[in-house]
Design a protein around this motif. Structure first.
Motif, PDB file in Angstrom:
ATOM      1  N   HIS A  50      45.972  57.627  39.454  1.00 44.95           N
ATOM      2  CA  HIS A  50      44.905  56.648  39.261  1.00 44.95           C
ATOM      3  C   HIS A  50      43.817  57.203  38.359  1.00 44.95           C
ATOM      4  O   HIS A  50      43.636  58.422  38.263  1.00 44.95           O
ATOM      5  N   PRO A  51      43.031  56.317  37.723  1.00 44.23           N
ATOM      6  CA  PRO A  51      41.764  56.743  37.125  1.00 44.23           C
ATOM      7  C   PRO A  51      40.838  57.222  38.248  1.00 44.23           C
ATOM      8  O   PRO A  51      41.107  56.963  39.429  1.00 44.23           O
ATOM      9  N   PRO A  52      39.747  57.906  37.946  1.00 44.98           N
ATOM     10  CA  PRO A  52      38.856  58.437  38.997  1.00 44.98           C
ATOM     11  C   PRO A  52      38.378  57.343  39.968  1.00 44.98           C
ATOM     12  O   PRO A  52      37.729  56.380  39.566  1.00 44.98           O
ATOM     13  N   ASP A  63      28.528  57.413  54.707  1.00 41.60           N
ATOM     14  CA  ASP A  63      27.688  58.598  54.532  1.00 41.60           C
ATOM     15  C   ASP A  63      28.475  59.772  53.952  1.00 41.60           C
ATOM     16  O   ASP A  63      27.879  60.735  53.451  1.00 41.60           O
ATOM     17  N   HIS A  64      29.797  59.698  54.008  1.00 41.81           N
ATOM     18  CA  HIS A  64      30.619  60.775  53.453  1.00 41.81           C
ATOM     19  C   HIS A  64      30.770  60.656  51.939  1.00 41.81           C
ATOM     20  O   HIS A  64      31.389  61.509  51.309  1.00 41.81           O
ATOM     21  N   LEU A  65      30.218  59.586  51.356  1.00 40.11           N
ATOM     22  CA  LEU A  65      30.083  59.465  49.902  1.00 40.11           C
ATOM     23  C   LEU A  65      28.734  60.043  49.522  1.00 40.11           C
ATOM     24  O   LEU A  65      27.690  59.525  49.933  1.00 40.11           O
ATOM     25  N   LEU A  66      28.727  61.122  48.755  1.00 39.22           N
ATOM     26  CA  LEU A  66      27.510  61.891  48.504  1.00 39.22           C
ATOM     27  C   LEU A  66      26.822  61.535  47.185  1.00 39.22           C
ATOM     28  O   LEU A  66      25.747  62.065  46.900  1.00 39.22           O
ATOM     29  N   LEU A  67      27.403  60.649  46.386  1.00 34.57           N
ATOM     30  CA  LEU A  67      26.836  60.279  45.093  1.00 34.57           C
ATOM     31  C   LEU A  67      26.191  58.899  45.166  1.00 34.57           C
ATOM     32  O   LEU A  67      26.739  57.991  45.801  1.00 34.57           O
ATOM     33  N   ASP A  68      25.037  58.738  44.498  1.00 34.69           N
ATOM     34  CA  ASP A  68      24.415  57.417  44.435  1.00 34.69           C
ATOM     35  C   ASP A  68      25.059  56.592  43.323  1.00 34.69           C
ATOM     36  O   ASP A  68      25.911  57.078  42.571  1.00 34.69           O
ATOM     37  N   ASP A  69      24.648  55.333  43.208  1.00 38.75           N
ATOM     38  CA  ASP A  69      25.272  54.426  42.245  1.00 38.75           C
ATOM     39  C   ASP A  69      25.135  54.928  40.814  1.00 38.75           C
ATOM     40  O   ASP A  69      26.053  54.773  39.995  1.00 38.75           O
ATOM     41  N   LEU A  77      33.202  56.426  38.051  1.00 34.53           N
ATOM     42  CA  LEU A  77      33.902  56.438  39.318  1.00 34.53           C
ATOM     43  C   LEU A  77      33.841  55.065  39.986  1.00 34.53           C
ATOM     44  O   LEU A  77      32.780  54.448  40.067  1.00 34.53           O
ATOM     45  N   THR A  78      34.983  54.601  40.455  1.00 34.66           N
ATOM     46  CA  THR A  78      35.078  53.366  41.211  1.00 34.66           C
ATOM     47  C   THR A  78      35.155  53.704  42.697  1.00 34.66           C
ATOM     48  O   THR A  78      35.794  54.684  43.081  1.00 34.66           O
ATOM     49  N   VAL A  79      34.506  52.898  43.542  1.00 38.63           N
ATOM     50  CA  VAL A  79      34.590  53.064  44.994  1.00 38.63           C
ATOM     51  C   VAL A  79      35.257  51.818  45.568  1.00 38.63           C
ATOM     52  O   VAL A  79      34.844  50.696  45.291  1.00 38.63           O
ATOM     53  N   VAL A  80      36.317  52.028  46.351  1.00 38.31           N
ATOM     54  CA  VAL A  80      37.088  50.913  46.909  1.00 38.31           C
ATOM     55  C   VAL A  80      37.246  51.108  48.410  1.00 38.31           C
ATOM     56  O   VAL A  80      37.666  52.182  48.867  1.00 38.31           O
ATOM     57  N   GLU A  81      36.902  50.093  49.185  1.00 34.00           N
ATOM     58  CA  GLU A  81      37.170  50.101  50.622  1.00 34.00           C
ATOM     59  C   GLU A  81      38.555  49.500  50.842  1.00 34.00           C
ATOM     60  O   GLU A  81      38.837  48.392  50.375  1.00 34.00           O
TER      61      GLU A  81
END
Length: 256
Positions: A50-52, A63-69, A77-81
């Motif tokens: 995958h891409p990042p 809270d385990h995601l340490l980077l802000d938008d 970076l993409t964030v997917v639930e």
């Protein structure tokens, strides 16, 4: 892919697809699951990268995601639930992702929730596939009690050896007994991406790459062949492996 398949031989198709956007691969998994449930597609193992992307499973903690938008955007970076088990993990270049789409339910299955023993047993078999494949490549890997995934020992000389995680596993099994999601094996990932999360929600965990243990551990045919061979052996399938991404795109409907 719309015709009935011969189930007299326990056969599984494996496809190397190259780099595929996360949502696109997720949609493909769902479509294949529907076809497999209807008897119109053989069990399938998708192999790709995958891409990042950070994905957060059903048990995940934001809270385990340490980077802000802003920092996420700066790093593309993409964030997917997602609907798999587990917490947060990273997918990206230099990582081999495997999505087995398999029917796990017994013949007399009436639908519902697959038993815990079947679910946990499937996780253990996925770990065994990776441990077997890494062994073929000359790397001794292990599972650790209470920690889903695959690990390598960093220092065997000390009384209390340290372990690093080389592969993460998170799956979904739907009400028809069909699997989705799967494993992510770190071959040569950019380790800075791992610093943006608490991997799998495990404080203090150290991630590692296969390239630190064997030279040239990229998406070589040797690595792909080892994974496919081990998968067939552990899962009990005769494997049919296509190594050309273009063929997979056409066969599985991935073309734009």
């Amino acid at each position: 892919m719309e015709t009935s398949v011969d189930t007299s031989v326990k056969r599984c198709e494996a496809w190397w697809l190259g780099r595929v956007a996360y949502h696109k691969a997720w949609q493909l998994q769902n479509r294949l699951a529907d076809l497999i449930a209807a008897g119109k597609q053989l069990p399938t193992l998708l192999l790709l990268e995958h891409p990042p992307t950070y994905t957060i499973g059903r048990m995940g903690n934001r809270d385990h995601l340490l980077l802000d938008d802003q920092r996420l955007a700066e790093r593309n970076l993409t964030v997917v639930e997602v609907d798999r088990g587990g917490d947060i993990t990273y997918h990206g270049p230099g990582q081999l992702v495997g999505y087995p789409i398999l029917p796990l339910a017994p013949v007399d299955w009436q639908g519902g929730v697959l038993g815990k023993a079947d679910f946990v047993g499937y996780l253990r078999r996925l770990e065994a596939c990776l441990i077997d494949a890494l062994g073929q490549l000359g790397v001794r890997a292990i599972r650790r009690d209470g920690l889903t995934g695959v690990w390598v020992e960093e220092n065997r000389e000390e009384d209390a050896p340290a372990y690093a995680k080389v592969a993460s596993i998170g799956v979904k099994i739907d009400s028809r007994g069909i699997t989705r999601h799967g494993f992510a094996l770190n071959l040569a990932t950019d380790m800075e991406y791992w610093e943006g999360i608490v991997p799998c929600g495990l404080e203090g965990v150290r991630m590692t790459n296969l390239v630190d243990y064997i030279a040239g551990a990229t998406h070589s045919m040797a690595v792909l062949d080892a994974i496919v061979e081990a998968f067939g052996r552990v899962m009990g399938y005769e494997m049919v492996f296509s190594k050309e991404p273009e063929a997979g795109w056409q066969r599985l409907g991935l073309s734009e």
